[in-house]
Scaffold this active site. Structure first.
Site, PDB file in Angstrom:
ATOM      1  CG  HIS A 106      -2.304 -22.585  61.725  1.00 59.01           C
ATOM      2  ND1 HIS A 106      -2.859 -23.845  61.809  1.00 59.01           N
ATOM      3  CD2 HIS A 106      -3.211 -21.756  62.299  1.00 59.01           C
ATOM      4  CE1 HIS A 106      -4.042 -23.774  62.399  1.00 59.01           C
ATOM      5  NE2 HIS A 106      -4.272 -22.509  62.716  1.00 59.01           N
TER       6      HIS A 106
ATOM      7  CD  GLU B  40      -2.045 -26.439  59.723  1.00 60.44           C
ATOM      8  OE1 GLU B  40      -2.645 -25.851  58.827  1.00 60.44           O
ATOM      9  OE2 GLU B  40      -1.866 -25.953  60.848  1.00 60.44           O
TER      10      GLU B  40
ATOM     11  NE  ARG C   1      -8.393 -26.086  62.862  1.00 54.93           N
ATOM     12  CZ  ARG C   1      -8.094 -24.959  63.507  1.00 54.93           C
ATOM     13  NH1 ARG C   1      -7.771 -23.867  62.828  1.00 54.93           N
ATOM     14  NH2 ARG C   1      -8.109 -24.916  64.824  1.00 54.93           N
TER      15      ARG C   1
HETATM   16  C1  DGY Z   1      -7.268 -21.786  66.506  1.00 54.45           C
HETATM   17  O1  DGY Z   1      -7.188 -21.264  67.626  1.00 54.45           O
HETATM   18  O2  DGY Z   1      -8.118 -22.629  66.223  1.00 54.45           O
HETATM   19  C2  DGY Z   1      -6.286 -21.332  65.473  1.00 54.45           C
HETATM   20  O3  DGY Z   1      -6.301 -22.093  64.352  1.00 54.45           O
HETATM   21  C3  DGY Z   1      -4.900 -21.209  66.071  1.00 54.45           C
HETATM   22  O4  DGY Z   1      -4.917 -20.057  66.816  1.00 54.45           O
END
Ligand code: DGY
Length: 323
Positions: free
Chosen positions: A289, A271, A242
């Site tokens: 992402h 983001e 993250r």
């Molecule tokens: C999640 O699933 O947490 C990812 O960041 C997106 O697939």
């Protein structure tokens, strides 16, 4: 028979939307634009299930509203830092996520970033597209070898382990990790990883540092100015976890001052905005992402949501229940 109302906040792969439509009254976000907080609150007021993605913030104010019909938030994604779990629990709303099905693809993307930034693949591609290539020569665009190097994993959960396996068996890397709640020793041994007692010792030793910890109060800006200073100036940072695990201003400074050799990033603080300064730096690889973004995985994630909804609405405990 009751038809439950469910709201999907974004477009999902067609096969999943079709399957959900067969069992529920589905409100679809036809535009595929993010819902506003007001639209999310309205969805909570009119749906039995809200199915957000990791980019929808479901906060305590929304969950404290008097007007809520939703009994389950079945999130599409493994991370759940976008949902105020305490507020959901207080309200008696079940929350589920979609673990496991995206592990391999996210690990693959971490390797993509590692190779991409070390071998200057992004730079090379920009160079060719700009028609600037003057031909092969011994000193052109030399990168860094990843085979045999030391990979430091911050977090050894499912995705960290999958990266360890790829790095160790695929690239002969020496894998070290820091995780306050590590998996069982036989699981760690199977991927050839060795514990670092502190994050500081890991940063000191690693040629590549890859982040695989969840986003929470303890990991907020875990990579800050002080910790960038502890990294080797030849080392690379990879982030597929993250954005807010990294202090982006400190990262920009570390890159501009040559404190680290480069970074491969799939996630960003705030983001989809990406710091302007990062965009101007060559030795970073920037992806939007994409960790779980393969058709197979995105369908599997949707089917996992469908499974969680089915369990919930038939009076069973969903397999991926968080609260
Ligand atoms: C999640 O699933 O947490 C990812 O960041 C997106 O697939």
């Amino acid at each position: 028979m009751t038809t439950y109302k469910i709201t999907l906040t974004r477009r999902w792969p067609e096969a999943v939307e079709e399957q959900l439509r067969a069992s529920y009254t589905v409100a679809l976000a036809e535009s595929d634009l993010p819902l506003t907080p007001e639209q999310l609150a309205a969805a909570l007021a009119r749906s039995d299930a809200l199915c957000p993605t990791v980019s929808d913030r479901i906060d305590a104010r929304m969950l404290g509203s008097a007007d809520i019909q939703t009994r389950i938030i079945a999130s599409y994604g493994v991370g759940y830092d976008h949902i105020d779990l305490a507020a959901a629990e207080k309200r008696g709303i079940v929350v589920t996520n979609t673990p496991e099905v995206l592990t391999d693809c996210t690990a693959d993307l971490a390797m993509t970033l590692m190779l991409g930034v070390a071998r200057r693949a992004g730079e090379g591609e920009r160079h060719v597209r700009a028609q600037a290539w003057a031909g092969w020569r011994p000193t052109h665009m030399m990168g860094t070898k990843i085979t045999g190097k030391t990979l430091g994993l911050v977090g050894l959960g499912r995705i960290g382990l999958a990266v360890a396996k790829r790095a160790h068996f695929g690239f002969g890397m020496r894998v070290i990790y820091f995780d306050p709640s590590p998996p069982p020793v036989e699981v760690i041994d199977a991927v050839g990883a060795r514990a670092s007692d502190t994050i500081e010792s890991l940063l000191d030793e690693a040629d590549f540092v890859s982040l695989h910890c969840p986003s929470n109060a303890a990991t907020f800006h875990l990579m800050n100015a002080e910790r960038f200073e502890m990294m080797r100036d030849s080392a690379f940072l990879i982030n597929t976890s993250r954005g807010n695990v990294v202090d982006s201003a400190a990262l920009v400074d570390a890159l501009q001052n040559g404190q680290i050799a480069g970074a491969g990033l799939d996630v960003y603080e705030g983001e989809p905005a990406v710091p302007e300064a990062l965009i101007g730096i060559e030795n970073v690889m920037l992806l939007p992402h994409l960790g779980s973004a393969t058709l197979e995985t995105r369908i599997a994630m949707g089917m996992r949501v469908a499974e969680n909804l089915e369990a919930f609405f038939t009076g069973n405990n969903p397999r991926d229940r968080i609260v």
